[in-house]
Design an enzyme around this catalytic site. Structure first.
Site, PDB file in Angstrom:
ATOM      1  N   GLU A 289       0.788  -1.244   0.000  1.00  0.00           N
ATOM      2  CA  GLU A 289       0.000   0.000   0.000  1.00  0.00           C
ATOM      3  C   GLU A 289       0.819   1.293   0.000  1.00  0.00           C
ATOM      4  O   GLU A 289       0.562   2.202   0.785  1.00  0.00           O
ATOM      5  CB  GLU A 289      -0.979  -0.020   1.193  1.00  0.00           C
ATOM      6  CG  GLU A 289      -1.865  -1.263   1.179  1.00  0.00           C
ATOM      7  CD  GLU A 289      -2.746  -1.409   2.420  1.00  0.00           C
ATOM      8  OE1 GLU A 289      -2.773  -0.494   3.251  1.00  0.00           O
ATOM      9  OE2 GLU A 289      -3.398  -2.463   2.551  1.00  0.00           O
TER      10      GLU A 289
ATOM     11  N   GLU B 215      -6.259 -10.735  -0.959  1.00  0.00           N
ATOM     12  CA  GLU B 215      -7.053 -10.438   0.249  1.00  0.00           C
ATOM     13  C   GLU B 215      -8.523 -10.329  -0.125  1.00  0.00           C
ATOM     14  O   GLU B 215      -9.133  -9.272  -0.019  1.00  0.00           O
ATOM     15  CB  GLU B 215      -6.567  -9.131   0.904  1.00  0.00           C
ATOM     16  CG  GLU B 215      -5.094  -9.132   1.230  1.00  0.00           C
ATOM     17  CD  GLU B 215      -4.627  -7.899   2.016  1.00  0.00           C
ATOM     18  OE1 GLU B 215      -5.461  -7.156   2.558  1.00  0.00           O
ATOM     19  OE2 GLU B 215      -3.402  -7.683   2.066  1.00  0.00           O
TER      20      GLU B 215
HETATM   21  O1  G3I Z   1      -3.542  -7.270  19.187  1.00  0.00           O
HETATM   22  C1  G3I Z   1      -4.198  -6.108  19.702  1.00  0.00           C
HETATM   23  C2  G3I Z   1      -4.791  -6.364  21.063  1.00  0.00           C
HETATM   24  O2  G3I Z   1      -3.748  -6.622  21.956  1.00  0.00           O
HETATM   25  C3  G3I Z   1      -5.606  -5.127  21.494  1.00  0.00           C
HETATM   26  O3  G3I Z   1      -6.230  -5.389  22.690  1.00  0.00           O
HETATM   27  C4  G3I Z   1      -6.665  -4.809  20.449  1.00  0.00           C
HETATM   28  C5  G3I Z   1      -7.456  -3.553  20.804  1.00  0.00           C
HETATM   29  O4  G3I Z   1      -7.900  -2.885  19.650  1.00  0.00           O
HETATM   30  O5  G3I Z   1      -6.019  -4.591  19.219  1.00  0.00           O
HETATM   31  C6  G3I Z   1      -5.317  -5.728  18.752  1.00  0.00           C
HETATM   32  O6  G3I Z   1      -4.717  -5.391  17.535  1.00  0.00           O
HETATM   33  C7  G3I Z   1      -5.582  -5.300  16.415  1.00  0.00           C
HETATM   34  C8  G3I Z   1      -5.055  -6.261  15.360  1.00  0.00           C
HETATM   35  O7  G3I Z   1      -5.782  -6.088  14.173  1.00  0.00           O
HETATM   36  C9  G3I Z   1      -5.121  -7.719  15.802  1.00  0.00           C
HETATM   37  O8  G3I Z   1      -6.448  -8.092  15.999  1.00  0.00           O
HETATM   38  C10 G3I Z   1      -5.546  -3.877  15.899  1.00  0.00           C
HETATM   39  O9  G3I Z   1      -6.179  -3.004  16.824  1.00  0.00           O
HETATM   40  C11 G3I Z   1      -6.252  -3.795  14.575  1.00  0.00           C
HETATM   41  O10 G3I Z   1      -6.062  -2.497  14.035  1.00  0.00           O
HETATM   42  C12 G3I Z   1      -5.671  -4.817  13.622  1.00  0.00           C
HETATM   43  O11 G3I Z   1      -6.392  -4.734  12.419  1.00  0.00           O
HETATM   44  C13 G3I Z   1      -5.776  -5.350  11.311  1.00  0.00           C
HETATM   45  C14 G3I Z   1      -5.586  -4.311  10.227  1.00  0.00           C
HETATM   46  O12 G3I Z   1      -5.005  -4.945   9.095  1.00  0.00           O
HETATM   47  C15 G3I Z   1      -4.692  -3.171  10.660  1.00  0.00           C
HETATM   48  O13 G3I Z   1      -4.873  -2.117   9.784  1.00  0.00           O
HETATM   49  C16 G3I Z   1      -6.685  -6.455  10.801  1.00  0.00           C
HETATM   50  O14 G3I Z   1      -6.768  -7.496  11.776  1.00  0.00           O
HETATM   51  C17 G3I Z   1      -6.134  -7.018   9.491  1.00  0.00           C
HETATM   52  O15 G3I Z   1      -7.081  -7.870   8.931  1.00  0.00           O
HETATM   53  C18 G3I Z   1      -5.873  -5.885   8.517  1.00  0.00           C
HETATM   54  O16 G3I Z   1      -5.283  -6.434   7.362  1.00  0.00           O
HETATM   55  C19 G3I Z   1      -5.005  -5.520   6.296  1.00  0.00           C
HETATM   56  C20 G3I Z   1      -3.838  -6.061   5.524  1.00  0.00           C
HETATM   57  O17 G3I Z   1      -2.763  -6.303   6.370  1.00  0.00           O
HETATM   58  C21 G3I Z   1      -3.431  -5.124   4.395  1.00  0.00           C
HETATM   59  N1  G3I Z   1      -4.536  -4.840   3.534  1.00  0.00           N
HETATM   60  C22 G3I Z   1      -5.748  -4.381   4.203  1.00  0.00           C
HETATM   61  C23 G3I Z   1      -6.156  -5.374   5.295  1.00  0.00           C
HETATM   62  C24 G3I Z   1      -7.451  -4.960   5.916  1.00  0.00           C
HETATM   63  O18 G3I Z   1      -7.304  -3.750   6.586  1.00  0.00           O
END
Ligand code: G3I
Length: 363
Positions: free
Chosen positions: A161, A268
């Site tokens: 990205e 994805e």
């Molecule tokens: O692990 C922490 C946890 O300790 C905490 O308590 C919790 C509170 O919000 O957050 C947890 O982390 C989260 C993480 O996912 C694991 O679940 C983050 O907040 C959250 O922002 C994160 O989101 C991920 C996102 O990327 C980040 O932008 C999504 O799971 C994941 O599916 C998403 O994947 C991305 C690809 O990498 C790139 N392309 C887009 C795609 C969708 O956004």
């Protein structure tokens, strides 16, 4: 009474019409598993977290997918939270599951503006580091991570990205771009190639169906190729919806990147039941998250079209990966609207195949 009987008959007829044997032509209605139906087309993968690798979802993964991508645990923030600290255990778990089950593994992602650790960009006083220091840190990060999973990962999303969503802006104005300019992209590919001469190296992005963004991605990738940067493929993320893309847009998207001598993968895939939004916002009273029959049908039709186009392009696509396993959990449950349930996958909240699944395998 009569009304009830008619209703029961109608429901039975509907169930029969949706059963595997009717839709797929499979022997005695046995479900062969998604990837088996596609064995002559392309490998089908899924994004996973370590918690999905046990219980019902682990079985679902083994039965339906031949490839995995770690959803979060190999990103630079989660895996390298402090300069001298690597958090290998969750990523090792995904790698071990792939090996035990002879599954392919895509690495995700070596360089991303999001989920990058804060320490990477600043010195001990909190000031931005020079680009020389940032490159040293990037090289060490990429070398360590790529080397550790060399025996199991066949392809890495090297840069994720880097292109802007704004039509008047080419590169995303990230910390990487602010400190290094566009050169960081080539550097990341060079470090990854030096760490593993055999792994396939991808540039990965979303909204590739948007013609303006698609063209920028094409130009950037072409520029890397012309400059001799070691890039092997383009990842079209595919976070789509029941409302987009159209068939012609999907075909144009795939076609733009074929003929470059690069691999093209759908990395994805999910099909949201909502119109696509890319910025987070609060839930409001208009946010109805009922998965109505109308939306179910729209999703069946959209998946049907998408996989028909994929099959027709099997020579051009070297892999298709879903982003998450089932509607039990998807990142779309909290993005862009926190707490609005989405139903974007082929397996339902109980990890059972949806009607859309039978449509996708019933060709
Ligand atoms: O692990 C922490 C946890 O300790 C905490 O308590 C919790 C509170 O919000 O957050 C947890 O982390 C989260 C993480 O996912 C694991 O679940 C983050 O907040 C959250 O922002 C994160 O989101 C991920 C996102 O990327 C980040 O932008 C999504 O799971 C994941 O599916 C998403 O994947 C991305 C690809 O990498 C790139 N392309 C887009 C795609 C969708 O956004």
């Amino acid at each position: 009474m009569m009304k009830v009987d008619v209703k029961i008959w109608a429901v039975s007829a509907l169930l029969l019409a949706c059963s595997p044997s009717q839709d797929t032509g499979t022997e005695e209605g046995k479900d062969l598993g998604l990837s088996t139906y596609y064995k002559d087309y392309f490998p089908i993968g899924v994004a996973v977290s370590p918690s999905a690798l046990q219980g019902v979802q682990a079985q679902l993964i083994k039965d339906n997918f031949v490839s995995m991508t770690p959803e979060n645990v190999m990103k630079s923030g989660p895996i390298h939270p402090q300069e001298e600290v690597y958090n290998w255990a969750p990523a090792d778990k995904v790698a071990a599951f792939a090996k035990e089950n002879q599954m392919k593994l895509r690495g995700h992602a070596l360089l991303w503006h999001n989920q990058a650790p804060d320490w990477l960009f600043v010195d001990s006083l909190g000031n931005d580091v020079s680009k020389e220091i940032l490159y040293q840190r990037l090289e060490r990060h990429i070398t360590d991570v790529v080397t550790r999973y060399k025996d199991v990962i066949y392809a890495w999303d090297v840069v994720n990205e880097a292109i802007s969503d704004e039509s008047g802006q080419f590169y995303r104005d990230s910390k990487w771009y602010q400190i290094c300019g566009e050169e960081f992209i080539a550097k990341a590919f060079e470090y990854a190639r030096a760490a593993d001469p055999n792994v396939q190296l991808f540039y990965n992005d979303y909204e590739v169906i948007n013609p303006v963004k698609r063209e920028k991605i094409y130009q950037m990738v072409k520029g890397l190729q012309d400059a001799g940067v070691p890039i092997d493929g383009v990842g079209i993320q595919g976070h789509w919806s029941v409302y987009e893309p159209s068939e012609s847009t999907l075909r144009a998207t795939i076609d733009r990147f074929t003929g470059m001598g690069l691999q093209v993968q759908i990395t994805e895939l999910d099909v949201s039941i909502y119109p696509k939004e890319h910025a987070p916002r609060d839930k409001n009273e208009d946010d109805d998250d009922t998965f109505t029959d109308e939306l179910k049908q729209k999703q069946i039709d959209q998946y049907d079209m998408i996989f028909r186009v994929f099959r027709e392009n099997k020579e051009k696509l070297s892999s298709v990966t879903f982003w998450n396993v089932s509607d039990q959990y998807s990142w779309l449950d909290f993005f862009p609207v926190n707490g609005r349930k989405d139903y974007p996958l082929l397996f339902d909240e109980d990890n059972q195949p949806k009607e859309a699944y039978w449509k996708v395998v019933g060709f």
